[in-house]
Write a protein that holds these residues in place. Structure first.
Motif, PDB file in Angstrom:
ATOM      1  N   GLU A   1       0.821  -1.212   0.000  1.00 52.56           N
ATOM      2  CA  GLU A   1       0.000   0.000   0.000  1.00 52.56           C
ATOM      3  C   GLU A   1       0.853   1.260   0.000  1.00 52.56           C
ATOM      4  O   GLU A   1       0.478   2.280  -0.544  1.00 52.56           O
ATOM      5  N   SER A   2       2.054   1.170   0.608  1.00 45.21           N
ATOM      6  CA  SER A   2       2.928   2.340   0.697  1.00 45.21           C
ATOM      7  C   SER A   2       3.707   2.574  -0.596  1.00 45.21           C
ATOM      8  O   SER A   2       4.343   3.603  -0.772  1.00 45.21           O
ATOM      9  N   ASP A   3       3.645   1.597  -1.496  1.00 47.65           N
ATOM     10  CA  ASP A   3       4.427   1.660  -2.728  1.00 47.65           C
ATOM     11  C   ASP A   3       3.660   2.459  -3.780  1.00 47.65           C
ATOM     12  O   ASP A   3       2.537   2.108  -4.153  1.00 47.65           O
ATOM     13  N   LYS A   4       4.246   3.546  -4.261  1.00 45.78           N
ATOM     14  CA  LYS A   4       3.585   4.375  -5.273  1.00 45.78           C
ATOM     15  C   LYS A   4       3.317   3.596  -6.554  1.00 45.78           C
ATOM     16  O   LYS A   4       2.412   3.920  -7.320  1.00 45.78           O
ATOM     17  N   LEU A   5       4.143   2.586  -6.793  1.00 45.77           N
ATOM     18  CA  LEU A   5       4.002   1.809  -8.024  1.00 45.77           C
ATOM     19  C   LEU A   5       3.184   0.544  -7.799  1.00 45.77           C
ATOM     20  O   LEU A   5       3.174  -0.356  -8.645  1.00 45.77           O
ATOM     21  N   SER A   6       2.463   0.461  -6.672  1.00 39.68           N
ATOM     22  CA  SER A   6       1.808  -0.796  -6.311  1.00 39.68           C
ATOM     23  C   SER A   6       0.805  -1.259  -7.360  1.00 39.68           C
ATOM     24  O   SER A   6       0.695  -2.448  -7.633  1.00 39.68           O
ATOM     25  N   GLU A   7       0.060  -0.340  -7.940  1.00 41.12           N
ATOM     26  CA  GLU A   7      -0.917  -0.739  -8.960  1.00 41.12           C
ATOM     27  C   GLU A   7      -0.219  -1.412 -10.133  1.00 41.12           C
ATOM     28  O   GLU A   7      -0.733  -2.353 -10.735  1.00 41.12           O
ATOM     29  N   LYS A   8       0.963  -0.926 -10.451  1.00 40.28           N
ATOM     30  CA  LYS A   8       1.729  -1.501 -11.559  1.00 40.28           C
ATOM     31  C   LYS A   8       2.236  -2.894 -11.206  1.00 40.28           C
ATOM     32  O   LYS A   8       2.495  -3.720 -12.076  1.00 40.28           O
ATOM     33  N   ASN A   9       2.374  -3.142  -9.917  1.00 41.76           N
ATOM     34  CA  ASN A   9       2.895  -4.429  -9.469  1.00 41.76           C
ATOM     35  C   ASN A   9       1.830  -5.508  -9.347  1.00 41.76           C
ATOM     36  O   ASN A   9       2.149  -6.665  -9.052  1.00 41.76           O
ATOM     37  N   LEU A  10       0.583  -5.154  -9.538  1.00 39.34           N
ATOM     38  CA  LEU A  10      -0.495  -6.140  -9.438  1.00 39.34           C
ATOM     39  C   LEU A  10      -0.484  -7.086 -10.632  1.00 39.34           C
ATOM     40  O   LEU A  10      -0.117  -6.698 -11.746  1.00 39.34           O
ATOM     41  N   PHE A  11      -0.911  -8.318 -10.388  1.00 44.34           N
ATOM     42  CA  PHE A  11      -1.083  -9.289 -11.459  1.00 44.34           C
ATOM     43  C   PHE A  11      -2.571  -9.538 -11.666  1.00 44.34           C
ATOM     44  O   PHE A  11      -3.358  -9.493 -10.717  1.00 44.34           O
ATOM     45  N   ASP A  12      -2.935  -9.781 -12.897  1.00 46.13           N
ATOM     46  CA  ASP A  12      -4.330 -10.030 -13.273  1.00 46.13           C
ATOM     47  C   ASP A  12      -4.397 -11.438 -13.856  1.00 46.13           C
ATOM     48  O   ASP A  12      -4.058 -11.663 -15.016  1.00 46.13           O
ATOM     49  N   LEU A  13      -4.806 -12.403 -13.022  1.00 47.05           N
ATOM     50  CA  LEU A  13      -4.760 -13.807 -13.423  1.00 47.05           C
ATOM     51  C   LEU A  13      -6.041 -14.525 -13.037  1.00 47.05           C
ATOM     52  O   LEU A  13      -6.701 -14.159 -12.054  1.00 47.05           O
ATOM     53  N   LYS A  14      -6.361 -15.555 -13.790  1.00 47.45           N
ATOM     54  CA  LYS A  14      -7.484 -16.435 -13.451  1.00 47.45           C
ATOM     55  C   LYS A  14      -6.931 -17.638 -12.700  1.00 47.45           C
ATOM     56  O   LYS A  14      -6.054 -18.325 -13.196  1.00 47.45           O
ATOM     57  N   ILE A  15      -7.472 -17.847 -11.493  1.00 52.50           N
ATOM     58  CA  ILE A  15      -6.909 -18.868 -10.609  1.00 52.50           C
ATOM     59  C   ILE A  15      -7.997 -19.873 -10.221  1.00 52.50           C
ATOM     60  O   ILE A  15      -9.058 -19.477  -9.717  1.00 52.50           O
ATOM     61  N   PRO A  16      -7.751 -21.158 -10.441  1.00 52.96           N
ATOM     62  CA  PRO A  16      -8.717 -22.179 -10.017  1.00 52.96           C
ATOM     63  C   PRO A  16      -8.598 -22.459  -8.518  1.00 52.96           C
ATOM     64  O   PRO A  16      -7.493 -22.651  -7.998  1.00 52.96           O
ATOM     65  N   ILE A  17      -9.750 -22.453  -7.830  1.00 50.08           N
ATOM     66  CA  ILE A  17      -9.801 -22.729  -6.400  1.00 50.08           C
ATOM     67  C   ILE A  17     -10.558 -24.047  -6.205  1.00 50.08           C
ATOM     68  O   ILE A  17     -11.684 -24.191  -6.678  1.00 50.08           O
ATOM     69  N   GLY A  18      -9.931 -24.991  -5.521  1.00 43.26           N
ATOM     70  CA  GLY A  18     -10.560 -26.291  -5.304  1.00 43.26           C
ATOM     71  C   GLY A  18     -10.949 -26.486  -3.846  1.00 43.26           C
ATOM     72  O   GLY A  18     -10.181 -26.151  -2.937  1.00 43.26           O
ATOM     73  N   PHE A  19     -12.134 -27.019  -3.626  1.00 37.70           N
ATOM     74  CA  PHE A  19     -12.574 -27.372  -2.279  1.00 37.70           C
ATOM     75  C   PHE A  19     -12.633 -28.894  -2.214  1.00 37.70           C
ATOM     76  O   PHE A  19     -13.372 -29.534  -2.971  1.00 37.70           O
ATOM     77  N   GLY A  20     -11.836 -29.457  -1.319  1.00 37.92           N
ATOM     78  CA  GLY A  20     -11.629 -30.897  -1.316  1.00 37.92           C
ATOM     79  C   GLY A  20     -12.360 -31.619  -0.205  1.00 37.92           C
ATOM     80  O   GLY A  20     -12.511 -31.096   0.910  1.00 37.92           O
ATOM     81  N   TYR A  21     -12.812 -32.813  -0.532  1.00 33.69           N
ATOM     82  CA  TYR A  21     -13.499 -33.672   0.422  1.00 33.69           C
ATOM     83  C   TYR A  21     -12.792 -35.018   0.463  1.00 33.69           C
ATOM     84  O   TYR A  21     -12.604 -35.667  -0.569  1.00 33.69           O
ATOM     85  N   LYS A  22     -12.396 -35.437   1.664  1.00 32.41           N
ATOM     86  CA  LYS A  22     -11.663 -36.690   1.790  1.00 32.41           C
ATOM     87  C   LYS A  22     -12.601 -37.867   1.552  1.00 32.41           C
ATOM     88  O   LYS A  22     -13.833 -37.729   1.655  1.00 32.41           O
ATOM     89  N   PRO A  23     -12.051 -39.032   1.251  1.00 29.64           N
ATOM     90  CA  PRO A  23     -12.888 -40.206   0.985  1.00 29.64           C
ATOM     91  C   PRO A  23     -13.755 -40.563   2.186  1.00 29.64           C
ATOM     92  O   PRO A  23     -13.374 -40.333   3.345  1.00 29.64           O
ATOM     93  N   ASP A  24     -14.908 -41.124   1.897  1.00 28.63           N
ATOM     94  CA  ASP A  24     -15.820 -41.582   2.939  1.00 28.63           C
ATOM     95  C   ASP A  24     -15.159 -42.695   3.753  1.00 28.63           C
ATOM     96  O   ASP A  24     -14.536 -43.599   3.204  1.00 28.63           O
ATOM     97  N   LYS A  25     -15.279 -42.607   5.092  1.00 27.26           N
ATOM     98  CA  LYS A  25     -14.672 -43.637   5.946  1.00 27.26           C
ATOM     99  C   LYS A  25     -15.198 -45.030   5.617  1.00 27.26           C
ATOM    100  O   LYS A  25     -14.487 -46.022   5.738  1.00 27.26           O
ATOM    101  N   LYS A  26     -16.479 -45.083   5.193  1.00 26.50           N
ATOM    102  CA  LYS A  26     -17.067 -46.378   4.869  1.00 26.50           C
ATOM    103  C   LYS A  26     -16.541 -46.911   3.540  1.00 26.50           C
ATOM    104  O   LYS A  26     -16.569 -48.105   3.278  1.00 26.50           O
ATOM    105  N   SER A  27     -16.084 -45.986   2.658  1.00 22.48           N
ATOM    106  CA  SER A  27     -15.551 -46.392   1.339  1.00 22.48           C
ATOM    107  C   SER A  27     -14.215 -45.688   1.106  1.00 22.48           C
ATOM    108  O   SER A  27     -14.105 -44.785   0.267  1.00 22.48           O
ATOM    109  N   PRO A  28     -13.172 -46.067   1.854  1.00 18.36           N
ATOM    110  CA  PRO A  28     -11.882 -45.352   1.765  1.00 18.36           C
ATOM    111  C   PRO A  28     -11.218 -45.476   0.407  1.00 18.36           C
ATOM    112  O   PRO A  28     -10.322 -44.704   0.086  1.00 18.36           O
TER     113      PRO A  28
END
Length: 875
Positions: free
Chosen positions: A485-512
């Motif tokens: 925020e203190s950097d005058k050039l901060s806007e120039k330092n930003l990246f504009d990227l599409k990022i995949p976010i995954g939400f994970g669920y572990k295997p069912d205890k009954k069916s490991p």
């Protein structure tokens, strides 16, 4: 140029541009060089040669009266055109030829330059036995990149000129002479033999090569094209062990790049004292003989395989498709480095490739944070060789992977094939790659290039997560910490990227046996701080930021311990598991130790186990020791090595007692033994008040130095590094000094030279003077690797006298990389002087407090764990 506008160097990063840096451009082109013919007679005993260089030049315009060629420290005896002597002047760097008749457009000129060289400084190297190294072979070899061909023949020495070439060379008849292209004639003449090589495909001067020696020739082939390995005669088995996959690699790259291997042969020549790992001369790669593996070294060393893949990939990227200017060298070096990833994926699978790529990114991050930040493409430098750094190689490789991620595998391969096919036997700039990408896919990747190629830096994300059970919403806050925020050039330092976010669920205890479930969303991250909400049916077990981790980034995961533990255990991507391990170690606590210890024991991928061992030691609890010791029995030597290094980092007597017998009985791996030797020295140094322990360690390391010669002196070098950790010991210093003398095997000697700087920081003023005197003597040696070792050693020292030696070395060295490293080292030493004594005292006090806190926390964690354990019913 775009790199001016997008340059992001800030006060937090050192400048790449040192004093004297300036814009560089290719020179004006008087015409097209059609052909170069070198006709040479080598005088190996006198390290000289005589001959002629014939240049066929097709003028691009009429009326040129003077031609200027690059020619450094040559003996120019005469210049002719059509048997007519031409006037010339020569200043030791450039040859000015005053044409008897001015040029006429498209009327070919045949320049014949009669010249010689005695004791060439660069470009062409004579290797021979000496008093100190009587077993060194007699060899002659060349190295042209970046601009060193001018040291062994007059030429237009920049990559934008492409020509066919011939080399005819007369050598003593017991030697082989290998060069570019195909061997069209040999002739025995008394005690000499003439080899005549012809390269019919155009290439730049820096890729012209010659290698002479008493080599064994090992023949292989790919689709009737000869694949040849040249090594010293006692190393035939090592040659096949080290380079034997070459035909498979040629097949793979021919298919992947969509262009069959384009030259009449592929030779790899392993030479002594080579100054690089390898050099991709057209159809004839030179490799250091240090890459040759014995049987034991193959156990945990794939570096040679990667080197062979890298130099081979250059036959397409660099040789077939040639850069027009050094500023665009990332096109070839980035792809050759990424080809190491492609080959790893082909040979060992996607997990191995992902981990290989992670380590490439780490190398780049290290340079970006500790040396400088720069755009990948820049034409502002002092010497072109300065560009050959981690930005060019490793960051360049990561950019190619970003392109692959953006396009998908199929379109990426199509685009790469389009680029190669459209530009075969031509020169290219970065814009040509962008055009090929758009032509093949319709995608404009300029936004990606603007962010990662034409400016410096990378995104540094902090990711926070929380779950709202009432509304069934996952909340993710993503900050781009590189944009302060203190950097005058901060806007120039930003990246504009599409990022995949995954939400994970572990295997069912009954069916490991069921697979881990991952629900994925893609978000656009382009602001300094953004919050996203994701509707989910139930709370996820873990969150995978940047699914498959394809983006070049640094990331700090701010999740709860439960989510991090689940990610470490269940995330299908090994890099995500590694990031979870890092975040868990940062959290600390007994739960983190248990989770990490479990992963060290049970994770199916060796790379994760290696990184877990590195992170486990960061948790400052005594319980870490038990978790690490279990890793010493891991089947993979790479994991055992990481465990040894972490046990050494604990610096406890318990660690010492575990590692000591390991060194005594040995390990199948050279690298594990080396790490153990270093670790014992590191631990002994921490307990320097225990004189018996120190003496015992020095005695054991001295025994290693006497008895454990082996591949590239890896184990003995580990012992030297262990000795260097004992910074107050005169005995350790004396041993190290002994191994810096001429006659000591080169790899061990170089390790000893580097060790002098490490041990210097705890020595008395008298001993520091001894170290400085030795380094000053060594700084006068001209061998590139010795100079690099001297600079690395002096950089560790904390005295202004080290700066004097560094300045002298910077002034007298002929190598631009050494000069730059020496100047950077001067700055680093300067930064240490003055503040160091106070800092040292502070560090010692802090270490003492940390140790006391660790003991208290360890006891507290144990008590808490016991209080949570349910009591059993009695009676």
């Amino acid at each position: 140029m775009l790199n001016f506008y997008f340059d992001t160097e800030t006060d937090s990063h050192k400048s790449f541009e040192l004093p004297g840096a300036r814009p560089h451009y290719n020179p004006d082109r008087p015409g097209q060089v059609e052909h170069i013919f070198l006709d040479l007679v080598l005088d190996i005993p006198n390290q000289s040669f005589q001959g002629t260089c014939t240049l066929h030049l097709n003028p691009v315009r009429s009326g040129i009266e003077t031609l200027t060629l690059d020619a450094v420290n040559l003996e120019i005896k005469g210049v002719k055109i059509d048997q007519i002597q031409q006037e010339f002047s020569y200043d030791g760097e450039q040859l000015q030829i005053y044409l008897h008749q001015p040029t006429i457009t498209n009327q070919l000129i045949k320049l014949v330059i009669n010249y010689g060289v005695t004791h060439p400084q660069r470009g062409l190297y004579f290797i021979s036995p000496s008093k100190d190294y009587p077993n060194k072979p007699i060899q002659v070899w060349t190295q042209g990149e970046d601009e060193d061909s001018r040291f062994w023949f007059p030429c237009f020495d920049y990559p934008g000129q492409l020509a066919t070439s011939e080399i005819r060379v007369q050598v003593p008849k017991q030697y082989l002479a290998i060069s570019n292209g195909e061997l069209i004639h040999t002739e025995t003449k008394g005690k000499t033999k003439i080899y005549h090589w012809s390269q019919k495909q155009v290439h730049p001067t820096y890729l012209m090569t010659l290698a002479v020696g008493d080599f064994a020739e090992i023949k292989d082939e790919w689709k009737k094209i000869p694949v040849l390995y040249y090594v010293e005669k006692n190393r035939k088995d090592d040659a096949l062990r080290s380079m034997g996959k070459t035909p498979q690699m040629i097949e793979f790259f021919s298919e992947y790049f969509g262009y069959a291997y384009p030259y009449p042969k592929y030779a790899q020549v392993c030479v002594d004292d080579f100054i690089f790992g390898g050099m991709e001369n057209t159809s004839t790669t030179l490799l250091t003989d240090r890459c040759l593996l014995d049987e034991r070294a193959t156990l945990d060393n794939r570096n040679t395989e990667s080197l062979v893949a890298h130099e081979l990939a250059h036959q397409w990227f660099g040789d077939l498709v040639v850069i027009k200017h050094w500023s665009h060298a990332w096109i070839k070096e980035g792809m050759a480095t990424y080809s190491e990833v492609l080959w790893t994926e082909q040979q060992y699978g996607k997990e191995e490739a992902a981990y290989y790529r992670l380590n490439q990114a780490k190398n780049y991050f290290s340079e970006d944070s500790s040396r400088y930040r720069r755009p990948i493409v820049t034409h502002i430098y002092r010497e072109a060789i300065e560009l050959y750094d981690r930005h060019l190689y490793e960051k360049g490789a990561c950019v190619y992977h970003l392109i692959r991620t953006e396009l998908g595998d199929e379109l990426f391969q199509k685009a790469i094939q389009t680029f190669v096919q459209d530009n075969a036997h031509k020169t290219v700039e970065t814009i040509d790659l962008l055009r090929a990408l758009e032509k093949a896919t319709g995608c404009n990747l300029m936004p990606l290039f603007d962010q990662y190629v034409f400016r410096g830096g990378h995104p540094e994300y902090k990711v926070s997560y929380s779950w709202d059970n009432h509304s069934k919403l996952a909340k993710l806050t993503i900050k781009q910490n590189q944009a302060k925020e203190s950097d005058k050039l901060s806007e120039k330092n930003l990246f504009d990227l599409k990022i995949p976010i995954g939400f994970g669920y572990k295997p069912d205890k009954k069916s490991p046996e069921t697979a881990v479930q991952l629900k994925t969303f893609t978000v656009r991250v382009h602001e300094r701080e953004q919050t996203f909400y994701f509707p989910l049916e139930e709370k996820p077990n873990f969150i995978s930021f940047d699914v498959n981790n394809n983006i070049l980034k640094a990331v700090n995961l701010d999740y709860a311990v439960a989510e991090l533990k689940a990610q470490l255990q269940y995330d299908p991507d090994p890099i995500s598991r590694i990031y979870a391990a890092k975040a868990l170690a940062k959290k600390g606590g007994l739960e983190a130790v248990k989770a990490l210890s479990n992963a060290l024991k049970n994770d199916k991928f060796w790379g994760v186990r290696v990184e877990v061992a590195k992170q486990l030691v960061r948790v400052k609890l005594d319980q870490v020791f038990e978790g690490l010791v279990a890793g010493l029995t891991d089947d993979d030597p790479r994991v055992r090595r990481a465990v040894v290094q972490s046990l050494a980092a604990l610096k406890t007597t318990e660690s010492y007692q575990v590692l000591k017998p390991l060194l005594e009985k040995g390990d199948p791996s050279y690298l594990v033994e080396a790490a153990t030797a270093t670790g014992l020295g590191e631990i002994a140094a921490t307990h320097c008040e225990d004189k018996h322990l120190v003496e015992q360690t020095i005695k054991q390391l001295k025994s290693v130095l006497k008895e454990r010669e082996g591949w590239n002196e890896v184990v003995r070098s580990g012992a030297i590094l262990g000795l260097s950790k004992m910074k107050t010991s005169e005995d350790a210093l004396n041993l190290i000094l002994k191994y810096t003398t001429p006659g000591i095997p080169q790899a061990l000697r170089l390790a000893s030279i580097r060790a002098l700087g490490t041990i210097s920081t705890g020595q008395t003023p008298t001993h520091i003077e001894r170290i400085l005197q030795r380094l000053e003597e060594l700084s006068h040696e001209t061998f590139f690797l010795t100079q690099v070792a001297v600079v690395a050693s002096l950089e560790h020292m904390e005295t202004s006298k080290a700066m004097d030696v560094l300045q002298s070395l910077a002034d007298q060295t002929l190598d631009g990389r050494v000069r730059r490293r020496a100047e950077e080292a001067i700055q680093n030493v300067q930064g240490k002087i003055g503040s160091e004594p106070a800092l040292k005292k502070l560090r010692e006090e802090l270490d003492k407090i940390k140790k006391e806190n660790q003991e208290l926390r360890s006891r507290l964690e144990t008590l808490e764990a016991k209080s949570k354990t349910p009591k059993s019913d009695k009676g």
